[in-house]
Design a protein around this motif. Structure first.
Motif, PDB file in Angstrom:
ATOM      1  N   CYS A 270     -33.696 114.510  56.466  1.00  0.00           N
ATOM      2  CA  CYS A 270     -33.835 114.062  57.851  1.00  0.00           C
ATOM      3  C   CYS A 270     -34.547 112.717  57.868  1.00  0.00           C
ATOM      4  O   CYS A 270     -35.507 112.512  57.123  1.00  0.00           O
ATOM      5  CB  CYS A 270     -34.653 115.054  58.670  1.00  0.00           C
ATOM      6  SG  CYS A 270     -34.048 116.741  58.656  1.00  0.00           S
ATOM      7  N   TYR A 271     -34.081 111.830  58.733  1.00  0.00           N
ATOM      8  CA  TYR A 271     -34.725 110.531  58.898  1.00  0.00           C
ATOM      9  C   TYR A 271     -34.692 110.125  60.369  1.00  0.00           C
ATOM     10  O   TYR A 271     -33.810 110.539  61.126  1.00  0.00           O
ATOM     11  CB  TYR A 271     -34.007 109.455  58.068  1.00  0.00           C
ATOM     12  CG  TYR A 271     -34.194 109.607  56.581  1.00  0.00           C
ATOM     13  CD1 TYR A 271     -35.309 109.073  55.937  1.00  0.00           C
ATOM     14  CD2 TYR A 271     -33.250 110.286  55.808  1.00  0.00           C
ATOM     15  CE1 TYR A 271     -35.478 109.211  54.564  1.00  0.00           C
ATOM     16  CE2 TYR A 271     -33.411 110.427  54.433  1.00  0.00           C
ATOM     17  CZ  TYR A 271     -34.528 109.885  53.824  1.00  0.00           C
ATOM     18  OH  TYR A 271     -34.693 110.026  52.463  1.00  0.00           O
ATOM     19  N   ILE A 298     -22.925 121.549  53.862  1.00  0.00           N
ATOM     20  CA  ILE A 298     -22.949 122.985  53.625  1.00  0.00           C
ATOM     21  C   ILE A 298     -21.980 123.717  54.551  1.00  0.00           C
ATOM     22  O   ILE A 298     -21.491 124.802  54.238  1.00  0.00           O
ATOM     23  CB  ILE A 298     -24.379 123.550  53.795  1.00  0.00           C
ATOM     24  CG1 ILE A 298     -24.453 124.968  53.223  1.00  0.00           C
ATOM     25  CG2 ILE A 298     -24.823 123.495  55.251  1.00  0.00           C
ATOM     26  CD1 ILE A 298     -25.847 125.504  53.089  1.00  0.00           C
ATOM     27  N   VAL A 299     -21.658 123.092  55.671  1.00  0.00           N
ATOM     28  CA  VAL A 299     -20.712 123.680  56.613  1.00  0.00           C
ATOM     29  C   VAL A 299     -19.308 123.707  56.019  1.00  0.00           C
ATOM     30  O   VAL A 299     -18.530 124.631  56.273  1.00  0.00           O
ATOM     31  CB  VAL A 299     -20.713 122.898  57.939  1.00  0.00           C
ATOM     32  CG1 VAL A 299     -19.668 123.440  58.903  1.00  0.00           C
ATOM     33  CG2 VAL A 299     -22.098 122.939  58.573  1.00  0.00           C
ATOM     34  N   ASP A 300     -18.980 122.694  55.210  1.00  0.00           N
ATOM     35  CA  ASP A 300     -17.634 122.562  54.668  1.00  0.00           C
ATOM     36  C   ASP A 300     -17.502 123.030  53.222  1.00  0.00           C
ATOM     37  O   ASP A 300     -16.394 123.309  52.759  1.00  0.00           O
ATOM     38  CB  ASP A 300     -17.186 121.095  54.745  1.00  0.00           C
ATOM     39  CG  ASP A 300     -17.221 120.560  56.163  1.00  0.00           C
ATOM     40  OD1 ASP A 300     -16.831 121.308  57.078  1.00  0.00           O
ATOM     41  OD2 ASP A 300     -17.659 119.407  56.360  1.00  0.00           O
ATOM     42  N   CYS A 313     -27.419 115.063  55.883  1.00  0.00           N
ATOM     43  CA  CYS A 313     -28.443 114.119  56.334  1.00  0.00           C
ATOM     44  C   CYS A 313     -28.374 114.031  57.853  1.00  0.00           C
ATOM     45  O   CYS A 313     -27.321 113.726  58.417  1.00  0.00           O
ATOM     46  CB  CYS A 313     -28.219 112.739  55.712  1.00  0.00           C
ATOM     47  SG  CYS A 313     -29.507 111.543  56.163  1.00  0.00           S
ATOM     48  N   ILE A 314     -29.478 114.317  58.492  1.00  0.00           N
ATOM     49  CA  ILE A 314     -29.542 114.287  59.951  1.00  0.00           C
ATOM     50  C   ILE A 314     -30.394 113.108  60.381  1.00  0.00           C
ATOM     51  O   ILE A 314     -31.548 112.971  59.963  1.00  0.00           O
ATOM     52  CB  ILE A 314     -30.126 115.601  60.492  1.00  0.00           C
ATOM     53  CG1 ILE A 314     -29.250 116.782  60.051  1.00  0.00           C
ATOM     54  CG2 ILE A 314     -30.233 115.555  62.017  1.00  0.00           C
ATOM     55  CD1 ILE A 314     -29.797 118.125  60.465  1.00  0.00           C
ATOM     56  N   LEU A 315     -29.821 112.250  61.222  1.00  0.00           N
ATOM     57  CA  LEU A 315     -30.532 111.078  61.721  1.00  0.00           C
ATOM     58  C   LEU A 315     -31.029 111.362  63.132  1.00  0.00           C
ATOM     59  O   LEU A 315     -30.238 111.680  64.028  1.00  0.00           O
ATOM     60  CB  LEU A 315     -29.603 109.861  61.721  1.00  0.00           C
ATOM     61  CG  LEU A 315     -30.265 108.494  61.837  1.00  0.00           C
ATOM     62  CD1 LEU A 315     -31.180 108.235  60.645  1.00  0.00           C
ATOM     63  CD2 LEU A 315     -29.214 107.398  61.937  1.00  0.00           C
ATOM     64  N   TYR A 316     -32.333 111.269  63.328  1.00  0.00           N
ATOM     65  CA  TYR A 316     -32.944 111.528  64.622  1.00  0.00           C
ATOM     66  C   TYR A 316     -32.913 110.257  65.471  1.00  0.00           C
ATOM     67  O   TYR A 316     -33.493 109.232  65.100  1.00  0.00           O
ATOM     68  CB  TYR A 316     -34.387 111.983  64.443  1.00  0.00           C
ATOM     69  CG  TYR A 316     -34.553 113.415  64.008  1.00  0.00           C
ATOM     70  CD1 TYR A 316     -35.310 114.308  64.759  1.00  0.00           C
ATOM     71  CD2 TYR A 316     -33.953 113.891  62.846  1.00  0.00           C
ATOM     72  CE1 TYR A 316     -35.480 115.629  64.362  1.00  0.00           C
ATOM     73  CE2 TYR A 316     -34.103 115.205  62.438  1.00  0.00           C
ATOM     74  CZ  TYR A 316     -34.871 116.066  63.197  1.00  0.00           C
ATOM     75  OH  TYR A 316     -35.025 117.377  62.790  1.00  0.00           O
ATOM     76  N   VAL A 317     -32.262 110.329  66.616  1.00  0.00           N
ATOM     77  CA  VAL A 317     -32.097 109.161  67.487  1.00  0.00           C
ATOM     78  C   VAL A 317     -33.410 108.830  68.193  1.00  0.00           C
ATOM     79  O   VAL A 317     -34.151 109.727  68.629  1.00  0.00           O
ATOM     80  CB  VAL A 317     -30.997 109.429  68.535  1.00  0.00           C
ATOM     81  CG1 VAL A 317     -30.854 108.250  69.491  1.00  0.00           C
ATOM     82  CG2 VAL A 317     -29.665 109.712  67.836  1.00  0.00           C
ATOM     83  N   ARG A 332     -30.526 121.165  65.269  1.00  0.00           N
ATOM     84  CA  ARG A 332     -29.500 121.128  64.226  1.00  0.00           C
ATOM     85  C   ARG A 332     -30.130 121.278  62.845  1.00  0.00           C
ATOM     86  O   ARG A 332     -29.596 121.977  61.972  1.00  0.00           O
ATOM     87  CB  ARG A 332     -28.727 119.807  64.313  1.00  0.00           C
ATOM     88  CG  ARG A 332     -27.607 119.654  63.290  1.00  0.00           C
ATOM     89  CD  ARG A 332     -26.581 120.743  63.438  1.00  0.00           C
ATOM     90  NE  ARG A 332     -25.445 120.549  62.546  1.00  0.00           N
ATOM     91  CZ  ARG A 332     -24.603 121.499  62.202  1.00  0.00           C
ATOM     92  NH1 ARG A 332     -24.754 122.732  62.686  1.00  0.00           N
ATOM     93  NH2 ARG A 332     -23.591 121.248  61.402  1.00  0.00           N
ATOM     94  N   THR A 333     -31.277 120.649  62.635  1.00  0.00           N
ATOM     95  CA  THR A 333     -31.976 120.760  61.355  1.00  0.00           C
ATOM     96  C   THR A 333     -32.357 122.208  61.070  1.00  0.00           C
ATOM     97  O   THR A 333     -32.165 122.713  59.958  1.00  0.00           O
ATOM     98  CB  THR A 333     -33.244 119.888  61.356  1.00  0.00           C
ATOM     99  OG1 THR A 333     -32.879 118.521  61.574  1.00  0.00           O
ATOM    100  CG2 THR A 333     -33.979 119.996  60.024  1.00  0.00           C
ATOM    101  N   GLN A 334     -32.892 122.882  62.068  1.00  0.00           N
ATOM    102  CA  GLN A 334     -33.295 124.278  61.889  1.00  0.00           C
ATOM    103  C   GLN A 334     -32.085 125.162  61.590  1.00  0.00           C
ATOM    104  O   GLN A 334     -32.167 126.078  60.761  1.00  0.00           O
ATOM    105  CB  GLN A 334     -34.036 124.759  63.132  1.00  0.00           C
ATOM    106  CG  GLN A 334     -35.385 124.076  63.326  1.00  0.00           C
ATOM    107  CD  GLN A 334     -36.034 124.407  64.662  1.00  0.00           C
ATOM    108  OE1 GLN A 334     -35.395 124.941  65.561  1.00  0.00           O
ATOM    109  NE2 GLN A 334     -37.306 124.086  64.787  1.00  0.00           N
ATOM    110  N   GLU A 335     -30.975 124.876  62.267  1.00  0.00           N
ATOM    111  CA  GLU A 335     -29.757 125.661  62.024  1.00  0.00           C
ATOM    112  C   GLU A 335     -29.274 125.467  60.585  1.00  0.00           C
ATOM    113  O   GLU A 335     -28.927 126.438  59.903  1.00  0.00           O
ATOM    114  CB  GLU A 335     -28.663 125.241  63.002  1.00  0.00           C
ATOM    115  CG  GLU A 335     -28.938 125.634  64.449  1.00  0.00           C
ATOM    116  CD  GLU A 335     -27.922 125.044  65.402  1.00  0.00           C
ATOM    117  OE1 GLU A 335     -27.129 124.166  64.964  1.00  0.00           O
ATOM    118  OE2 GLU A 335     -27.911 125.445  66.577  1.00  0.00           O
TER     119      GLU A 335
END
Length: 350
Positions: A270-271, A298-300, A313-317, A332-335
């Motif tokens: 996460c960033y 991991i979803v795919d 990688c999740i980008l926090y707006v 989304r990160t927790q999920e």
């Protein structure tokens, strides 16, 4: 008292009353300002996930100050879920705090650890050697990683004493803690006292080449960090990334250097898109490396396909280093964290 003295006396009284009013007003203003600041900071930290409710004896049990070594900082807190199902009885999650390698405390990760324990996983937060005036003669990143080894050994013993046989662990960390978690997982994870099966890193410095840090930190800062982590004195004249020996010094403390086609570890990162402390170079470098390795979310990814790297990688707006302003990204990160935990930590039972 004559008329003149009386006038002067009344003026002095008015002046003192005025000063008292000003001081009282100033005190009220400062108090209100402090309250607003505290409330705002608490809201920001809450949005960033620093807090999580925990009812001792209901949600689980907390063991504090568990020693894992001889140094005063060799301590961990362990969170034991109220119930540990058979498929989660051989797994744990360990959290490593941030603080620019020079400060911070394991208790900063309490929120994340409690949240994970409430999912049914044994969790721990650890302290480790920080670079301070007191420790600088002995400090190195190698020593820090050795302490992670020792912490995992103690956690395994602690679990065994309670009838749990730890076979796998996930590492998680924030900022400098994310760097340490990633470096340990990528460089030692397979041969660790408890094998590391995935890493979850938040705002983690992932590489120490100058290009990765260009928008956030100057070469002089990187040189100081590298000197401390390597436990050797390096000068500005030593910085030559075209020199193989110097490049190896950088790579030795860069998690990115340990990600190869032959070796990857499932990674959730996460960033914040407005993080000025480490800059956007780390996001780009990590994404490009995993993309080159053919990674899938991991979803795919097919759970049966162990040859394909798994990476998200999740980008926090509109968020900085605290990841404070994007609730959707946090959800989304927790999920995704739960999906990583279920895939890599849970064991199928009949």
């Amino acid at each position: 008292m004559n008329r003149t003295d009386d006038v002067l006396s009344r003026r002095r009284k008015r002046t003192w009353r005025y000063l008292v009013y000003v001081l009282v007003g100033l005190a009220i203003t400062l108090t209100l300002g402090a309250c607003v600041f505290v409330c705002q900071m608490r809201r920001v930290l809450g949005n960033a996930g620093f807090f999580e409710s925990w009812r001792e004896g209901v949600d689980g049990q907390t063991i504090t100050d568990l020693e894992y070594g001889a140094q005063e900082w060799n301590r961990m807190d362990v969170y034991i879920p109220r119930e540990i199902s058979p498929q989660r009885s051989s797994s744990a999650v360990v959290y490593i705090h941030g603080g620019a390698w020079v400060m911070g405390s394991r208790r900063e990760e309490n929120g994340e650890a409690r949240r994970t324990a409430k999912l049914g996983y044994l969790t721990a937060t650890i302290d480790y050697m920080l670079f301070t005036q007191k420790t600088q003669e002995n400090y190195s990143m190698e020593q820090v990683l050795n302490e992670i080894d020792a912490a995992l050994i103690r956690l395994r013993e602690f679990a065994h004493e309670r009838g749990l046989d730890l076979q796998r662990v996930a590492l998680s960390g924030t900022s400098a803690g994310g760097h340490i978690a990633s470096l340990y997982a990528y460089s030692r994870g397979e041969r660790a006292p408890i094998p590391v099966v995935f890493v979850s890193a938040r705002v983690a410095p992932i590489d120490f080449h100058e290009a990765t840090w260009r928008e956030a930190q100057p070469r002089e800062s990187l040189l100081k960090i590298l000197s401390a982590m390597r436990h050797e004195r390096l000068s500005a004249n030593d910085w030559d990334e075209s020199n193989e020996a110097f490049a190896q010094k950088i790579n030795s403390v860069s998690p990115l250097a340990y990600l190869t086609p032959e070796h990857t570890v499932p990674t959730l990162s996460c960033y914040g898109d407005s993080d000025m402390l480490i800059g956007p170079g780390h996001v780009k470098a990590l994404q490009e490396r995993f993309e080159a390795l053919g990674a899938k979310s991991i979803v795919d990814a097919n759970p049966a396909d162990e040859s394909t790297p798994v990476f998200d990688c999740i980008l926090y707006v509109d968020s900085g280093h605290l990841l404070e302003s994007d609730k959707a990204a946090r959800t989304r990160t927790q999920e995704l964290f739960t999906r990583y935990a279920q895939r890599y930590l849970d064991v199928a039972t009949e």
